[in-house]
Design a protein around this motif. Structure first.
Motif, short mmCIF file in Angstrom:
data_model
loop_
_atom_site.label_atom_id
_atom_site.label_comp_id
_atom_site.label_asym_id
_atom_site.label_seq_id
_atom_site.Cartn_x
_atom_site.Cartn_y
_atom_site.Cartn_z
N LEU A 140 1.14 -1.29 0.01
CA LEU A 140 -0.09 0.47 0.53
C LEU A 140 0.63 1.18 0.00
N ASP A 141 1.36 1.69 -1.36
CA ASP A 141 2.15 3.02 -1.22
C ASP A 141 1.59 3.79 -1.95
N HIS A 142 1.58 5.02 -2.58
CA HIS A 142 1.86 6.18 -4.03
C HIS A 142 0.48 5.40 -4.31
N THR A 143 -0.33 5.57 -3.72
CA THR A 143 -2.41 5.62 -3.67
C THR A 143 -3.05 6.47 -4.94
N ASP A 144 -2.17 7.86 -4.87
CA ASP A 144 -2.96 9.05 -5.60
C ASP A 144 -2.82 8.27 -7.05
N GLU A 145 -1.17 7.65 -7.46
CA GLU A 145 -1.29 7.73 -8.10
C GLU A 145 -1.29 5.95 -9.24
N MET A 146 -1.36 5.35 -7.60
CA MET A 146 -1.23 3.99 -8.64
C MET A 146 -3.51 2.70 -8.14
N GLY A 147 -3.79 3.74 -7.75
CA GLY A 147 -5.02 3.70 -6.88
C GLY A 147 -4.73 2.69 -5.54
N GLY A 148 -6.67 2.97 -5.00
CA GLY A 148 -6.57 3.01 -3.66
C GLY A 148 -6.51 1.34 -3.35
N THR A 149 -6.50 1.07 -4.22
CA THR A 149 -6.63 -1.17 -3.31
C THR A 149 -5.38 -1.49 -3.40
N LEU A 150 -5.07 -2.89 -3.26
CA LEU A 150 -3.81 -3.44 -3.62
C LEU A 150 -3.91 -4.07 -5.24
N SER A 151 -5.29 -4.49 -5.15
CA SER A 151 -5.40 -5.25 -6.65
C SER A 151 -5.65 -3.91 -7.65
N GLU A 152 -5.64 -3.08 -7.63
CA GLU A 152 -5.58 -1.64 -8.31
C GLU A 152 -3.73 -1.39 -8.05
N ILE A 153 -3.53 -1.03 -7.40
CA ILE A 153 -2.14 -1.18 -7.62
C ILE A 153 -0.81 -2.45 -8.43
N CYS A 154 -1.62 -3.61 -8.17
CA CYS A 154 -0.94 -4.59 -8.84
C CYS A 154 -0.82 -4.36 -9.95
N ASP A 155 -2.32 -3.59 -10.89
CA ASP A 155 -2.32 -3.56 -12.06
C ASP A 155 -1.72 -2.78 -12.96
N SER A 156 -1.20 -1.31 -11.08
CA SER A 156 -0.61 -0.65 -12.00
C SER A 156 1.03 -0.86 -12.25
N LEU A 157 1.20 -2.03 -10.97
CA LEU A 157 2.64 -1.98 -11.34
C LEU A 157 2.77 -3.28 -12.32
N CYS A 158 1.93 -3.74 -12.67
CA CYS A 158 1.84 -5.17 -14.38
C CYS A 158 2.19 -3.79 -15.57
N SER A 159 2.27 -2.75 -15.76
CA SER A 159 1.83 -2.21 -16.70
C SER A 159 3.13 -1.83 -16.93
N MET A 160 4.23 -2.19 -17.40
CA MET A 160 6.07 -2.58 -17.37
C MET A 160 6.28 -4.18 -17.57
N ILE A 161 5.18 -4.55 -17.79
CA ILE A 161 5.50 -6.41 -17.59
C ILE A 161 6.59 -6.58 -19.90
N PRO A 162 7.25 -6.86 -19.95
CA PRO A 162 7.47 -7.08 -21.11
C PRO A 162 6.48 -7.86 -22.65
N GLU A 163 5.86 -6.84 -22.98
CA GLU A 163 5.69 -7.90 -24.60
C GLU A 163 6.84 -9.25 -24.66
N ASN A 164 5.95 -10.47 -24.76
CA ASN A 164 6.33 -11.30 -25.05
C ASN A 164 7.71 -12.19 -24.43
N GLY A 165 7.82 -11.06 -22.80
CA GLY A 165 8.84 -11.38 -22.48
C GLY A 165 9.15 -12.67 -21.00
N VAL A 166 9.70 -11.94 -20.07
CA VAL A 166 9.09 -13.16 -18.79
C VAL A 166 9.30 -12.20 -18.01
N VAL A 167 8.41 -11.96 -16.73
CA VAL A 167 8.31 -11.57 -15.62
C VAL A 167 8.62 -12.45 -13.78
N PHE A 168 9.78 -11.54 -12.95
CA PHE A 168 10.13 -12.77 -12.16
C PHE A 168 9.29 -11.58 -10.65
N THR A 169 8.26 -12.22 -9.81
CA THR A 169 8.29 -12.26 -8.54
C THR A 169 8.06 -12.95 -7.57
#
Length: 376
Positions: A140-169
């Protein structure tokens, strides 16, 4: 005449954008891999851990972090602060890409500096063009820009997932949502788990596990990666522990900004250094331009139930009033870091959280000068 002038300006802008795009493609073509690190907490540490592990495996790396201070580590291992002439701007990533290419790097490991989801997407698709993405965690951080819920923040962070690439978490709770976002971009999602790590802590287990997973993906054996990570260069204001002149302990967690991570850090430090019997002072430094973090730090105060709260920075009176509604706790307000009493006795532990900006930097300068650094 005015119409002609406007037309020339427009044509000039188009020519410049075409030139810039070609330069980006040319610089990116010189790199075998770009690892783009995003998330709420631990981005700088994970970026530096990946860099150290890959170097130990013989990879020629260029690294860039934008944590408490914007820094680069060139292919020779030399660290240098980025001196900005104005506010932070994501166009800085274009310069980083060019510097990595000029250094003949094989791999660029860079921390995402964008917060707004649209800018995260832009920095990935038009600038970094990473083939490997990393999302450290969802907090829960950057709620002004990313959204007020953890789910919304997660989707915001996923904006930089590379097309046809790989993402680690390393965030098991949000791995299914990250994997769903990745599948929509034709990318593969990989969950890094903290298993069979060395008994002696290099960093937080999830950070080390995440860095090891990326290193393994790029062909660096685990023993070599761990050896390199054991000597990695930490962020200038990473989590620290100092003994103050009077015997009190000072936990520097000012760069840990969200309540969940701050609480986690406190409990880990309390257990590791047997702090439970000490009187807890929660020191919070608030930023005027981060109003939502002030509210988040109020949550932290409720959870930790400190014996006393010390306040630095903005919104002190409002914070104190809201805290008193939760329960009676002594609150002390300080206009500057110079006013703090660091001569407390050994029965006290000061846990500093909130923000590193402004008075936070001055506070850490005092602690480093007057205290003795201990291994966290």
């Amino acid at each position: 005449m005015l119409e002609l002038f406007i037309l020339l300006l427009f044509a000039g802008e188009i020519i410049y954008l075409v030139y810039e795009n070609r330069r980006v493609l040319r610089n990116r073509a010189k790199l075998q891999h770009v690892v783009y690190v995003n998330g709420i907490r631990g981005k700088s540490s994970v970026t530096r851990l990946i860099d150290a592990g890959l170097r130990a495996g013989g990879k020629r790396c260029f690294c860039k972090t934008t944590g408490t201070l914007p820094m680069t580590i060139n292919t020779q291992g030399a660290e240098q602060q980025i001196l900005r002439r104005g506010p932070a701007n994501i166009r800085e990533q274009l310069w980083v890409l060019q510097r990595a290419a000029e250094n003949s790097a094989e791999v660029l490991i860079a921390e995402c500096m964008a917060v707004d989801p649209a800018l995260q997407k832009l920095s990935q698709q038009k600038m970094m063009r990473a083939d490997i993405g990393v999302i450290t965690n969802v907090r829960l951080d950057h709620t002004d820009e990313m959204g007020g819920t953890l789910s919304e923040i997660c989707d915001s962070l996923c904006s930089m997932i590379p097309e046809n690439g790989v993402v680690f978490t390393a965030d098991a709770m949000f791995y299914p949502q990250i994997a769903k976002n990745a599948a929509q971009k034709g990318a593969k999602a990989i969950l890094a788990t903290a298993e069979n790590l060395p008994a002696q802590a290099i960093d937080f287990d999830e950070n080390v596990a995440l860095a090891l997973a990326v290193c393994a993906h790029l062909g660096v054996p685990r023993p070599q990666a761990l050896q390199g990570m054991g000597h990695y260069c930490k962020d200038p204001y990473a989590l620290s522990l100092h003994r103050l002149p009077g015997g009190a302990l000072f936990v520097g967690a000012l760069s840990v900004n969200d309540p969940q991570s701050s609480e986690q850090v406190w409990h880990q430090m309390k257990e590791r250094h047997e702090l439970a019997q000490r009187r807890l002072v929660l020191l919070i430094n608030n930023r005027r331009d981060r109003g939502y973090r002030t509210a988040h730090m109020l949550l932290l105060a409720k959870r930790l139930k400190p014996d006393e709260v010390w306040l630095l920075g903005a919104a002190q009176k409002a914070f104190a009033r809201k805290l008193q509604k939760v329960g009676p706790v002594p609150v002390r307000c300080f206009a500057s870091a110079d006013e703090l009493d660091l001569a407390a006795d050994e029965n006290m532990v000061i846990f500093a959280a909130g923000n590193i900006a402004a008075e936070g930097h001055l506070l850490m300068a005092r602690v480093r000068e007057e205290g003795d650094a201990l291994v966290p």
